[in-house]
Design a protein around this motif. Structure first.
Motif, PDB file in Angstrom:
ATOM      1  N   GLN A  45       0.760  -1.240   0.126  1.00 13.47           N
ATOM      2  CA  GLN A  45       0.049   0.004   0.155  1.00 13.47           C
ATOM      3  C   GLN A  45       0.883   0.973   0.070  1.00 13.47           C
ATOM      4  O   GLN A  45       0.206   2.592  -0.149  1.00 13.47           O
ATOM      5  N   VAL A  46       1.983   1.059   0.197  1.00 12.79           N
ATOM      6  CA  VAL A  46       3.040   2.257   0.270  1.00 12.79           C
ATOM      7  C   VAL A  46       4.109   2.181  -1.250  1.00 12.79           C
ATOM      8  O   VAL A  46       4.738   1.215  -1.425  1.00 12.79           O
ATOM      9  N   GLN A  47       3.773   3.267  -1.833  1.00  9.95           N
ATOM     10  CA  GLN A  47       4.460   3.375  -3.199  1.00  9.95           C
ATOM     11  C   GLN A  47       5.703   4.027  -2.953  1.00  9.95           C
ATOM     12  O   GLN A  47       5.926   5.162  -2.103  1.00  9.95           O
ATOM     13  N   ILE A  48       6.890   3.629  -3.632  1.00 14.64           N
ATOM     14  CA  ILE A  48       7.998   4.140  -3.449  1.00 14.64           C
ATOM     15  C   ILE A  48       8.224   5.325  -4.645  1.00 14.64           C
ATOM     16  O   ILE A  48       8.085   5.054  -5.844  1.00 14.64           O
ATOM     17  N   PHE A  49       8.643   6.409  -4.127  1.00 16.46           N
ATOM     18  CA  PHE A  49       9.308   7.579  -5.079  1.00 16.46           C
ATOM     19  C   PHE A  49      10.624   7.943  -5.074  1.00 16.46           C
ATOM     20  O   PHE A  49      11.236   7.731  -3.806  1.00 16.46           O
ATOM     21  N   GLU A  50      10.933   8.362  -6.119  1.00 17.99           N
ATOM     22  CA  GLU A  50      12.524   8.952  -6.059  1.00 17.99           C
ATOM     23  C   GLU A  50      12.443  10.067  -5.191  1.00 17.99           C
ATOM     24  O   GLU A  50      13.620  10.233  -4.747  1.00 17.99           O
ATOM     25  N   LYS A  51      11.854  11.053  -5.384  1.00 18.41           N
ATOM     26  CA  LYS A  51      11.902  12.246  -4.790  1.00 18.41           C
ATOM     27  C   LYS A  51      10.506  13.057  -4.604  1.00 18.41           C
ATOM     28  O   LYS A  51       9.462  12.567  -5.271  1.00 18.41           O
ATOM     29  N   GLU A  52      10.378  13.903  -3.953  1.00 16.45           N
ATOM     30  CA  GLU A  52       9.057  14.581  -3.504  1.00 16.45           C
ATOM     31  C   GLU A  52       8.466  15.207  -4.825  1.00 16.45           C
ATOM     32  O   GLU A  52       7.318  15.316  -4.965  1.00 16.45           O
ATOM     33  N   SER A  53       9.209  15.629  -5.775  1.00 14.77           N
ATOM     34  CA  SER A  53       8.855  16.583  -6.913  1.00 14.77           C
ATOM     35  C   SER A  53       8.160  15.370  -7.646  1.00 14.77           C
ATOM     36  O   SER A  53       7.406  15.854  -8.867  1.00 14.77           O
ATOM     37  N   LYS A  54       8.194  14.129  -7.538  1.00 19.23           N
ATOM     38  CA  LYS A  54       7.480  13.082  -8.329  1.00 19.23           C
ATOM     39  C   LYS A  54       5.909  12.970  -7.958  1.00 19.23           C
ATOM     40  O   LYS A  54       5.038  12.427  -8.477  1.00 19.23           O
ATOM     41  N   PHE A  55       5.650  13.714  -6.762  1.00 21.12           N
ATOM     42  CA  PHE A  55       4.222  13.471  -6.243  1.00 21.12           C
ATOM     43  C   PHE A  55       3.273  14.016  -6.893  1.00 21.12           C
ATOM     44  O   PHE A  55       3.546  15.262  -7.409  1.00 21.12           O
ATOM     45  N   ILE A  56       2.236  13.819  -7.089  1.00 25.35           N
ATOM     46  CA  ILE A  56       1.111  14.450  -8.071  1.00 25.35           C
ATOM     47  C   ILE A  56       0.022  14.867  -6.822  1.00 25.35           C
ATOM     48  O   ILE A  56      -0.553  13.925  -6.214  1.00 25.35           O
ATOM     49  N   GLY A  57      -0.184  15.992  -6.865  1.00 23.71           N
ATOM     50  CA  GLY A  57      -1.245  16.544  -5.693  1.00 23.71           C
ATOM     51  C   GLY A  57      -0.368  17.113  -4.470  1.00 23.71           C
ATOM     52  O   GLY A  57       0.622  17.088  -4.222  1.00 23.71           O
ATOM     53  N   ARG A  89       8.919   0.133   4.173  1.00 30.62           N
ATOM     54  CA  ARG A  89       7.695   0.174   3.811  1.00 30.62           C
ATOM     55  C   ARG A  89       6.350   0.027   4.790  1.00 30.62           C
ATOM     56  O   ARG A  89       5.581   0.530   4.939  1.00 30.62           O
ATOM     57  N   ARG A  90       6.587  -1.253   5.532  1.00 31.69           N
ATOM     58  CA  ARG A  90       5.751  -1.651   6.645  1.00 31.69           C
ATOM     59  C   ARG A  90       5.506  -0.635   7.441  1.00 31.69           C
ATOM     60  O   ARG A  90       4.713  -0.243   8.091  1.00 31.69           O
ATOM     61  N   SER A  91       6.603  -0.207   7.979  1.00 34.06           N
ATOM     62  CA  SER A  91       6.863   1.047   9.097  1.00 34.06           C
ATOM     63  C   SER A  91       5.951   2.162   8.638  1.00 34.06           C
ATOM     64  O   SER A  91       5.215   2.768   9.375  1.00 34.06           O
ATOM     65  N   ALA A  92       6.144   2.526   7.368  1.00 27.68           N
ATOM     66  CA  ALA A  92       5.471   3.846   6.862  1.00 27.68           C
ATOM     67  C   ALA A  92       4.069   3.485   6.795  1.00 27.68           C
ATOM     68  O   ALA A  92       3.130   4.455   7.095  1.00 27.68           O
ATOM     69  N   PHE A  93       3.451   2.240   6.614  1.00 24.70           N
ATOM     70  CA  PHE A  93       2.099   2.056   6.490  1.00 24.70           C
ATOM     71  C   PHE A  93       1.409   2.108   7.807  1.00 24.70           C
ATOM     72  O   PHE A  93       0.369   2.581   8.071  1.00 24.70           O
ATOM     73  N   GLU A  94       2.319   1.562   8.838  1.00 24.06           N
ATOM     74  CA  GLU A  94       1.834   1.771   9.979  1.00 24.06           C
ATOM     75  C   GLU A  94       1.423   3.101  10.642  1.00 24.06           C
ATOM     76  O   GLU A  94       0.765   3.252  11.352  1.00 24.06           O
ATOM     77  N   LEU A  95       2.384   4.117  10.108  1.00 21.76           N
ATOM     78  CA  LEU A  95       2.216   5.621  10.318  1.00 21.76           C
ATOM     79  C   LEU A  95       0.960   6.374   9.645  1.00 21.76           C
ATOM     80  O   LEU A  95       0.771   7.287   9.949  1.00 21.76           O
ATOM     81  N   GLY A  96       0.354   5.426   8.640  1.00 19.20           N
ATOM     82  CA  GLY A  96      -0.650   6.128   7.789  1.00 19.20           C
ATOM     83  C   GLY A  96      -0.230   6.608   6.487  1.00 19.20           C
ATOM     84  O   GLY A  96      -0.965   7.225   6.028  1.00 19.20           O
ATOM     85  N   CYS A 119      17.630   0.575   5.836  1.00 21.46           N
ATOM     86  CA  CYS A 119      17.446   1.493   5.074  1.00 21.46           C
ATOM     87  C   CYS A 119      16.373   2.440   5.562  1.00 21.46           C
ATOM     88  O   CYS A 119      15.527   2.154   6.449  1.00 21.46           O
ATOM     89  N   TYR A 120      16.779   3.769   5.402  1.00 24.86           N
ATOM     90  CA  TYR A 120      16.161   4.974   5.837  1.00 24.86           C
ATOM     91  C   TYR A 120      15.227   5.722   4.683  1.00 24.86           C
ATOM     92  O   TYR A 120      15.474   5.567   3.686  1.00 24.86           O
ATOM     93  N   GLY A 121      14.111   6.197   5.304  1.00 22.37           N
ATOM     94  CA  GLY A 121      13.230   6.999   4.290  1.00 22.37           C
ATOM     95  C   GLY A 121      12.269   7.878   5.071  1.00 22.37           C
ATOM     96  O   GLY A 121      12.250   7.949   6.370  1.00 22.37           O
ATOM     97  N   LYS A 122      11.660   8.831   4.217  1.00 19.82           N
ATOM     98  CA  LYS A 122      10.582   9.745   4.640  1.00 19.82           C
ATOM     99  C   LYS A 122       9.327   9.055   4.312  1.00 19.82           C
ATOM    100  O   LYS A 122       9.118   8.823   3.030  1.00 19.82           O
ATOM    101  N   ALA A 123       8.292   9.253   5.025  1.00 19.08           N
ATOM    102  CA  ALA A 123       7.029   8.439   5.005  1.00 19.08           C
ATOM    103  C   ALA A 123       5.776   9.716   4.723  1.00 19.08           C
ATOM    104  O   ALA A 123       6.201  10.689   5.485  1.00 19.08           O
TER     105      ALA A 123
END
Length: 131
Positions: A45-57, A89-96, A119-123
């Motif tokens: 349920q958590v999609q991987i993006f290369e960077k924030e500029s790839k978000f739509i909306g 990604r599981r941890s990100a899902f748990e945060l919503g 591995c580190y990331g921003k949810a």
């Protein structure tokens, strides 16, 4: 009396069905429940993006997450980066969250692990475009 092979097979099947039909099966325990399935497939349920500029909306950052994969003993399978990212990604899902941007992965040694990949990331919660 001569028994043919099909008669023996039929007789054997009937006996087997009769015996198993009389057996009582009680209290079968399994880990197959709704929560285990939700947790197992949560990363999907958590999609991987290369960077924030790839978000739509619209989007908002929920927080930092990490995932790890540990090689407990030297003779166990080496730690896997894909598994570490899946755990993040599981941890990100748990945060919503429904999106993640990875900042990187590193290999470390700890007392508990012969080798460990983290591995580190921003949810993020990213608004889904309406069709």
């Amino acid at each position: 009396m001569i028994f043919t092979q099909s008669t023996r097979l039929t007789s054997s099947l009937f006996s087997l069905l009769f015996i198993t039909g009389c057996a009582q099966v009680s209290d079968v325990k399994t880990n197959l429940d709704r929560e285990n399935f939700k947790q197992y497939f949560a990363h999907g349920q958590v999609q991987i993006f290369e960077k924030e500029s790839k978000f739509i909306g619209k989007y908002k950052m929920i927080g930092g997450v990490e995932g790890e994969n540990c090689q407990v003993k030297p003779y166990h399978a080496a730690p896997d980066k894909i598994e570490a990212r899946t755990n993040a990604r599981r941890s990100a899902f748990e945060l919503g969250a429904n999106a993640i941007v990875f900042s990187g992965c590193t290999t470390v040694q700890t007392k508990q692990c012969h080798a460990n990949i983290i591995c580190y990331g921003k949810a993020y919660q990213v608004e889904q475009p309406s069709d």
